[in-house]
Design a protein around this motif. Structure first.
Motif, PDB file in Angstrom:
ATOM      1  N   VAL A  75      -8.680   7.533  13.210  1.00  0.00           N
ATOM      2  CA  VAL A  75      -7.832   7.472  14.398  1.00  0.00           C
ATOM      3  C   VAL A  75      -7.449   8.896  14.826  1.00  0.00           C
ATOM      4  O   VAL A  75      -7.470   9.216  16.011  1.00  0.00           O
ATOM      5  N   THR A  76      -7.157   9.753  13.878  1.00  0.00           N
ATOM      6  CA  THR A  76      -6.858  11.152  14.200  1.00  0.00           C
ATOM      7  C   THR A  76      -8.067  11.822  14.839  1.00  0.00           C
ATOM      8  O   THR A  76      -7.952  12.501  15.858  1.00  0.00           O
ATOM      9  N   ARG A  77      -9.236  11.612  14.258  1.00  0.00           N
ATOM     10  CA  ARG A  77     -10.462  12.236  14.775  1.00  0.00           C
ATOM     11  C   ARG A  77     -10.768  11.771  16.201  1.00  0.00           C
ATOM     12  O   ARG A  77     -11.143  12.565  17.054  1.00  0.00           O
ATOM     13  N   LEU A  78     -10.579  10.479  16.470  1.00  0.00           N
ATOM     14  CA  LEU A  78     -10.928   9.930  17.775  1.00  0.00           C
ATOM     15  C   LEU A  78      -9.888  10.211  18.863  1.00  0.00           C
ATOM     16  O   LEU A  78     -10.236  10.328  20.031  1.00  0.00           O
ATOM     17  N   THR A  79      -8.622  10.289  18.494  1.00  0.00           N
ATOM     18  CA  THR A  79      -7.565  10.416  19.503  1.00  0.00           C
ATOM     19  C   THR A  79      -6.853  11.759  19.494  1.00  0.00           C
ATOM     20  O   THR A  79      -6.170  12.098  20.461  1.00  0.00           O
ATOM     21  N   GLY A  80      -6.939  12.486  18.399  1.00  0.00           N
ATOM     22  CA  GLY A  80      -6.199  13.735  18.280  1.00  0.00           C
ATOM     23  C   GLY A  80      -4.753  13.527  17.857  1.00  0.00           C
ATOM     24  O   GLY A  80      -4.022  14.487  17.664  1.00  0.00           O
ATOM     25  N   SER A  81      -4.325  12.278  17.712  1.00  0.00           N
ATOM     26  CA  SER A  81      -2.955  11.971  17.285  1.00  0.00           C
ATOM     27  C   SER A  81      -2.827  12.161  15.780  1.00  0.00           C
ATOM     28  O   SER A  81      -3.718  11.790  15.023  1.00  0.00           O
TER      29      SER A  81
END
Length: 102
Positions: A75-81
């Motif tokens: 999720v971090t990799r895909l959204t930057g969040s």
């Protein structure tokens, strides 16, 4: 290139988290519930979902532990969040038979 910013809506973040969780838990995205909360500038992700289990495969606790780590990473990799926590509540088990070992 002109300046600007990109904003990802909460609904889009939930859709990404749902799809990522479904993939790592081995179930359909439509079976996964996701709740996101802001916790000190990081996302707290709660996943309610069944778990796809293959007989002869890794145990449930191992699978869920690995899923927590990989959901946060992806999720971090895909959204930057930035993800602060991932809590997973398994609601059922979808069991399939693994290959037989002779």
């Amino acid at each position: 290139m002109q300046g600007g910013r990109v904003a990802i809506t909460a609904r889009a973040l939930e859709a990404v988290a749902r799809a990522v969780a479904a993939g790592h838990l081995g179930v359909a995205a439509s079976d996964v519930g996701v709740t996101l909360r802001d916790r000190d500038g990081r996302l707290a992700v709660r996943v309610d979902a069944p778990l796809g289990v293959t007989t002869g495969g890794p145990g449930i606790l191992t699978r869920v532990g690995e899923a927590r780590t990989t959901i946060a990473r992806d999720v971090t990799r895909l959204t930057g969040s930035q993800i602060g926590s991932v809590d997973i509540r398994i609601t059922a088990a979808h069991i399939t038979k693994g290959p037989r070992v002779s």
